[in-house]
Scaffold this motif. Sequence first.
Motif, PDB file in Angstrom:
ATOM      1  N   ASP A 159      94.180  37.872   2.046  1.00 26.52           N
ATOM      2  CA  ASP A 159      92.981  37.209   1.531  1.00 26.52           C
ATOM      3  C   ASP A 159      92.814  35.804   2.102  1.00 26.52           C
ATOM      4  OD1 ASP A 159      92.243  39.371  -0.014  1.00 26.52           O
ATOM      5  OD2 ASP A 159      93.339  38.694  -1.785  1.00 26.52           O
ATOM      6  N   ALA A 160      93.895  35.264   2.670  1.00 24.80           N
ATOM      7  CA  ALA A 160      93.815  33.938   3.289  1.00 24.80           C
ATOM      8  C   ALA A 160      92.866  33.932   4.476  1.00 24.80           C
ATOM      9  CB  ALA A 160      95.202  33.469   3.719  1.00 24.80           C
ATOM     10  N   ASP A 161      92.552  35.130   5.002  1.00 23.86           N
ATOM     11  CA  ASP A 161      91.638  35.233   6.145  1.00 23.86           C
ATOM     12  C   ASP A 161      90.196  35.460   5.722  1.00 23.86           C
ATOM     13  OD1 ASP A 161      93.796  35.003   7.951  1.00 23.86           O
ATOM     14  OD2 ASP A 161      94.252  37.141   7.727  1.00 23.86           O
ATOM     15  N   ASP A 162      89.956  35.473   4.409  1.00 24.62           N
ATOM     16  CA  ASP A 162      88.599  35.656   3.891  1.00 24.62           C
ATOM     17  C   ASP A 162      87.958  34.280   3.716  1.00 24.62           C
ATOM     18  OD1 ASP A 162      86.286  36.027   2.385  1.00 24.62           O
ATOM     19  OD2 ASP A 162      87.162  37.560   1.097  1.00 24.62           O
ATOM     20  N   PRO A 163      87.051  33.863   4.611  1.00 27.43           N
ATOM     21  CA  PRO A 163      86.512  32.496   4.559  1.00 27.43           C
ATOM     22  C   PRO A 163      85.755  32.198   3.269  1.00 27.43           C
ATOM     23  CG  PRO A 163      85.303  33.830   6.157  1.00 27.43           C
ATOM     24  CD  PRO A 163      86.494  34.629   5.745  1.00 27.43           C
ATOM     25  N   MET A 164      85.062  33.176   2.709  1.00 26.38           N
ATOM     26  CA  MET A 164      84.301  32.927   1.488  1.00 26.38           C
ATOM     27  C   MET A 164      85.229  32.706   0.300  1.00 26.38           C
ATOM     28  SD  MET A 164      81.431  32.303   0.220  1.00 26.38           S
ATOM     29  CE  MET A 164      80.416  32.750   1.626  1.00 26.38           C
ATOM     30  N   LEU A 165      86.282  33.505   0.196  1.00 24.48           N
ATOM     31  CA  LEU A 165      87.248  33.323  -0.890  1.00 24.48           C
ATOM     32  C   LEU A 165      87.924  31.959  -0.780  1.00 24.48           C
ATOM     33  CD1 LEU A 165      89.712  35.956  -2.268  1.00 24.48           C
ATOM     34  CD2 LEU A 165      90.523  33.662  -1.726  1.00 24.48           C
ATOM     35  N   VAL A 166      88.336  31.619   0.440  1.00 21.79           N
ATOM     36  CA  VAL A 166      89.007  30.327   0.655  1.00 21.79           C
ATOM     37  C   VAL A 166      88.062  29.182   0.323  1.00 21.79           C
ATOM     38  CG1 VAL A 166      89.977  28.791   2.407  1.00 21.79           C
ATOM     39  CG2 VAL A 166      90.655  31.195   2.341  1.00 21.79           C
ATOM     40  N   PHE A 167      86.800  29.298   0.727  1.00 20.28           N
ATOM     41  CA  PHE A 167      85.813  28.252   0.440  1.00 20.28           C
ATOM     42  C   PHE A 167      85.622  28.084  -1.065  1.00 20.28           C
ATOM     43  CE2 PHE A 167      81.444  27.136  -0.660  1.00 20.28           C
ATOM     44  CZ  PHE A 167      81.312  25.902  -0.026  1.00 20.28           C
ATOM     45  N   ASN A 168      85.472  29.193  -1.784  1.00 18.31           N
ATOM     46  CA  ASN A 168      85.242  29.122  -3.232  1.00 18.31           C
ATOM     47  C   ASN A 168      86.432  28.510  -3.961  1.00 18.31           C
ATOM     48  OD1 ASN A 168      82.667  30.232  -3.057  1.00 18.31           O
ATOM     49  ND2 ASN A 168      83.384  32.333  -3.343  1.00 18.31           N
ATOM     50  N   LEU A 169      87.641  28.885  -3.558  1.00 15.86           N
ATOM     51  CA  LEU A 169      88.828  28.338  -4.213  1.00 15.86           C
ATOM     52  C   LEU A 169      89.001  26.858  -3.864  1.00 15.86           C
ATOM     53  CD1 LEU A 169      91.111  28.968  -6.091  1.00 15.86           C
ATOM     54  CD2 LEU A 169      92.458  29.821  -4.156  1.00 15.86           C
ATOM     55  N   THR A 170      88.693  26.503  -2.626  1.00 16.64           N
ATOM     56  CA  THR A 170      88.751  25.093  -2.219  1.00 16.64           C
ATOM     57  C   THR A 170      87.768  24.259  -3.035  1.00 16.64           C
ATOM     58  OG1 THR A 170      89.356  25.696   0.044  1.00 16.64           O
ATOM     59  CG2 THR A 170      88.456  23.490  -0.286  1.00 16.64           C
ATOM     60  N   ASP A 171      86.561  24.779  -3.213  1.00 17.46           N
ATOM     61  CA  ASP A 171      85.548  24.077  -3.992  1.00 17.46           C
ATOM     62  C   ASP A 171      85.976  23.944  -5.452  1.00 17.46           C
ATOM     63  OD1 ASP A 171      82.939  22.822  -3.865  1.00 17.46           O
ATOM     64  OD2 ASP A 171      82.224  24.455  -5.139  1.00 17.46           O
ATOM     65  N   HIS A 172      86.648  24.965  -5.973  1.00 19.17           N
ATOM     66  CA  HIS A 172      87.143  24.905  -7.352  1.00 19.17           C
ATOM     67  C   HIS A 172      88.196  23.815  -7.499  1.00 19.17           C
ATOM     68  CE1 HIS A 172      88.524  26.045 -11.299  1.00 19.17           C
ATOM     69  NE2 HIS A 172      89.725  26.374 -10.837  1.00 19.17           N
ATOM     70  N   VAL A 173      89.118  23.734  -6.552  1.00 17.79           N
ATOM     71  CA  VAL A 173      90.154  22.694  -6.591  1.00 17.79           C
ATOM     72  C   VAL A 173      89.506  21.314  -6.544  1.00 17.79           C
ATOM     73  CG1 VAL A 173      92.124  21.685  -5.373  1.00 17.79           C
ATOM     74  CG2 VAL A 173      91.905  24.177  -5.538  1.00 17.79           C
ATOM     75  N   ARG A 174      88.509  21.153  -5.696  1.00 17.59           N
ATOM     76  CA  ARG A 174      87.812  19.871  -5.577  1.00 17.59           C
ATOM     77  C   ARG A 174      87.141  19.486  -6.888  1.00 17.59           C
ATOM     78  NH1 ARG A 174      82.895  17.718  -4.449  1.00 17.59           N
ATOM     79  NH2 ARG A 174      82.844  15.900  -3.057  1.00 17.59           N
ATOM     80  N   GLU A 175      86.477  20.445  -7.537  1.00 19.03           N
ATOM     81  CA  GLU A 175      85.807  20.160  -8.808  1.00 19.03           C
ATOM     82  C   GLU A 175      86.802  19.759  -9.889  1.00 19.03           C
ATOM     83  OE1 GLU A 175      83.558  23.595  -9.819  1.00 19.03           O
ATOM     84  OE2 GLU A 175      82.007  23.264  -8.290  1.00 19.03           O
TER      85      GLU A 175
END
Length: 301
Positions: free
Chosen positions: A264-280
């Motif tokens: 799943d680390a290669d799924d750009p949308m999943l990584v983007f969503n989780l990154t955005d969650h961490v930022r929030e």
Amino acid sequence: MSVPGHEARVIPISAAPSYDEPDGPEPMAKALAFLRRRISGDYEVDEFGYDAELTDKVLLELIRPIYHHWFRVETSELKHVPEEGGALIAANHSGTLPVDALMMQVALHDEVGRPLRLLGADLVYQLPVLAHLARKSGHTLACPEDADRLLRKGELVGVFPEGFKGVGKPFSERYRLQRFGRGGFVASAIRAGVPIVPAAIVGAEEIYPKIGELPFLARLLGLPYVPITPFFPLLGPLGLVPLPSKWLIEFGEPIRTDGYDPSDADDPMLVFNLTDHVREVIQQMLSELRLRRGHAFPPFL
């Protein structure tokens, strides 16, 4: 550093020894024993160059007075930092100079009992003296390969996803998180199946209030920026003394990644969503922690 013919032993990361010496020998005897080990090469480093003894006995000792008496750092919610096993600490970055990284390293070493393996920008490893000290104190290059190896070996890894955009932002944008890049830190956490622990640092924004830049000098020196603060370069070297703001560091509830498949680390949308969650999460923590801290320079220091 060892003398010719006496090389330091290289040990696996997970086998790094503790250099807490038992009570008994006088300070002078301890100091002489330390020097003897350094001269003879009877000390150990791991595959990244991390020198646990030098870090514990020298480098962190130089930083602790600043941590305790200048910034008067207080930490909270340390229970969220795993006592063992791999984990990724993701924090906001600020302060014109990356002093916040050093303060967090002291906090986790002294209050959790774990060394923090910080991921640093390329620039750090292009400067001869700084690169050597960074390696010795356990830091390494912010690249997926190094991050993955450290996390899989059960290390506590620190990352500042804002990078230079965060540490170099103007004072007018203090405590506003900058963009988190492409989420490489999240992908590393997913591949290793380790938790991401969000961290908020309040206090660093005020140590060097950046009100401008000297772009021509930055280009000449090959730096991302050369700051102008109320005291630098006006006061020369004296302007490099950080202001004694009050610091708070808080660690948030871990964000688990072990429910994902490593692919799943290669799924750009999943990584983007989780990154955005961490930022929030970090932004919310910052806002609450800043209100709790109150004035940056209390009347009674």
